[in-house]
Design an enzyme around this catalytic site. Structure first.
Site, PDB file in Angstrom:
ATOM      1  N   LYS A   1      30.919   8.581 -46.840  1.00 24.82           N
ATOM      2  CA  LYS A   1      31.452   7.932 -45.739  1.00 24.82           C
ATOM      3  C   LYS A   1      30.959   6.733 -45.330  1.00 24.82           C
ATOM      4  O   LYS A   1      30.257   6.199 -46.171  1.00 24.82           O
ATOM      5  CB  LYS A   1      31.155   8.959 -44.486  1.00 24.82           C
TER       6      LYS A   1
ATOM      7  N   TYR B   1      41.162  14.556 -40.216  1.00 23.63           N
ATOM      8  CA  TYR B   1      40.326  15.468 -39.282  1.00 23.63           C
ATOM      9  C   TYR B   1      41.233  16.145 -38.235  1.00 23.63           C
ATOM     10  O   TYR B   1      40.418  16.615 -37.240  1.00 23.63           O
ATOM     11  CB  TYR B   1      39.053  14.570 -38.731  1.00 23.63           C
TER      12      TYR B   1
ATOM     13  N   PHE C   1      34.058  15.144 -30.323  1.00 24.59           N
ATOM     14  CA  PHE C   1      33.607  13.973 -31.081  1.00 24.59           C
ATOM     15  C   PHE C   1      34.683  13.518 -31.863  1.00 24.59           C
ATOM     16  O   PHE C   1      34.363  12.620 -32.653  1.00 24.59           O
ATOM     17  CB  PHE C   1      32.293  14.443 -31.905  1.00 24.59           C
TER      18      PHE C   1
ATOM     19  N   ARG D   1      29.062  21.567 -51.216  1.00 25.11           N
ATOM     20  CA  ARG D   1      28.379  21.953 -49.797  1.00 25.11           C
ATOM     21  C   ARG D   1      26.686  22.143 -49.857  1.00 25.11           C
ATOM     22  O   ARG D   1      26.126  21.735 -48.890  1.00 25.11           O
ATOM     23  CB  ARG D   1      29.082  22.693 -49.071  1.00 25.11           C
TER      24      ARG D   1
ATOM     25  N   THR E   1      25.536  19.893 -41.771  1.00 29.10           N
ATOM     26  CA  THR E   1      26.146  18.769 -40.882  1.00 29.10           C
ATOM     27  C   THR E   1      25.224  17.885 -40.337  1.00 29.10           C
ATOM     28  O   THR E   1      25.411  16.595 -40.422  1.00 29.10           O
ATOM     29  CB  THR E   1      26.906  19.417 -40.100  1.00 29.10           C
TER      30      THR E   1
ATOM     31  N   ARG F   1      22.339  14.754 -47.303  1.00 28.33           N
ATOM     32  CA  ARG F   1      22.308  14.669 -45.699  1.00 28.33           C
ATOM     33  C   ARG F   1      20.989  14.384 -45.480  1.00 28.33           C
ATOM     34  O   ARG F   1      20.476  13.914 -44.554  1.00 28.33           O
ATOM     35  CB  ARG F   1      23.150  15.507 -45.072  1.00 28.33           C
TER      36      ARG F   1
ATOM     37  N   ASN G   1      26.854  11.131 -41.223  1.00 29.69           N
ATOM     38  CA  ASN G   1      26.144  12.001 -42.078  1.00 29.69           C
ATOM     39  C   ASN G   1      26.703  11.984 -43.669  1.00 29.69           C
ATOM     40  O   ASN G   1      26.456  13.114 -44.176  1.00 29.69           O
ATOM     41  CB  ASN G   1      26.348  13.593 -41.448  1.00 29.69           C
TER      42      ASN G   1
ATOM     43  N   HIS H   1      31.511  14.034 -46.754  1.00 29.06           N
ATOM     44  CA  HIS H   1      32.583  14.989 -46.466  1.00 29.06           C
ATOM     45  C   HIS H   1      32.767  15.822 -47.516  1.00 29.06           C
ATOM     46  O   HIS H   1      32.839  15.361 -48.647  1.00 29.06           O
ATOM     47  CB  HIS H   1      33.782  14.721 -45.861  1.00 29.06           C
TER      48      HIS H   1
ATOM     49  N   GLU I   1      43.409  18.856 -49.060  1.00 32.44           N
ATOM     50  CA  GLU I   1      42.849  17.327 -48.861  1.00 32.44           C
ATOM     51  C   GLU I   1      43.007  16.629 -49.981  1.00 32.44           C
ATOM     52  O   GLU I   1      43.066  15.416 -50.176  1.00 32.44           O
ATOM     53  CB  GLU I   1      41.240  17.535 -48.454  1.00 32.44           C
TER      54      GLU I   1
END
Ligand code: ATP
Ligand code: MG
Length: 137
Positions: free
Chosen positions: A9, A49, A57, A85, A91, A102, A112, A115, A126
């Site tokens: 990100k 998203y 948010f 993950r 998150t 993270r 963060n 993704h 995706e």
């Protein structure tokens, strides 16, 4: 063998952390089989998203994702979705286990750093949002 969509990100690309993050994926046995750096428009981030469009948010998230370039990539490996993950961590970086991306790099629950797809169906969707079949090698 499984594939998942990963995004490094804007908060992480801005701080030049791409290589450090990819190293964590590779150390966990994930292979980068496609990758590109792109600058999303806010509308493109919003489509990506869209499942979060009713969340408070959402607007902030789309602004953030369009604020700087991102690196989108396809990771491949045994159990790639859950493995990725695990490497990413929770998150909210305050809840992320030590050694996760993270925990080490994320700035906040919104900014963060990474993704990762959360299930086989979303991974397939995706991946096809960003890559054509010819780009997956
Ligand atoms: P991602 O989908 O980006 O891999 P995730 O699955 O851990 O992350 P989600 O619940 O799907 O988390 O939220 C998507 C993204 O929205 C988060 O990664 C984060 O950038 C942002 N986000 C989630 N919760 C909040 C919040 N409370 N405040 C601000 N941003 C948030
Ligand atoms: Mg998610």
């Amino acid at each position: 063998i499984e594939r998942t969509l990963s995004i490094i990100k804007p908060d992480a690309t801005k701080r030049n952390l791409t290589g450090k993050i990819i190293a964590k994926f590779e150390e966990a046995g994930l292979r980068v089989i496609a990758q590109k750096r792109i600058h999303l428009t806010k509308a493109q981030a919003g489509t990506f998203y869209v499942v979060h469009k009713e969340r408070p948010f959402y607007d902030e998230l789309c602004e953030f994702m369009a604020s700087e370039p991102v690196v989108v990539q396809v990771l491949e490996g045994e159990g790639a979705i859950s493995k990725n993950r695990e490497v990413m961590g929770a998150t909210n970086p305050a809840d992320a286990a030590e050694g996760t991306v993270r925990a080490e790099f994320a700035e906040s629950v919104g900014e963060n750093s990474v993704h990762g797809s959360d299930a086989p169906e979303t991974a397939a969707e995706e991946i096809s949002y960003f890559f054509s079949g010819l780009e997956l090698v």
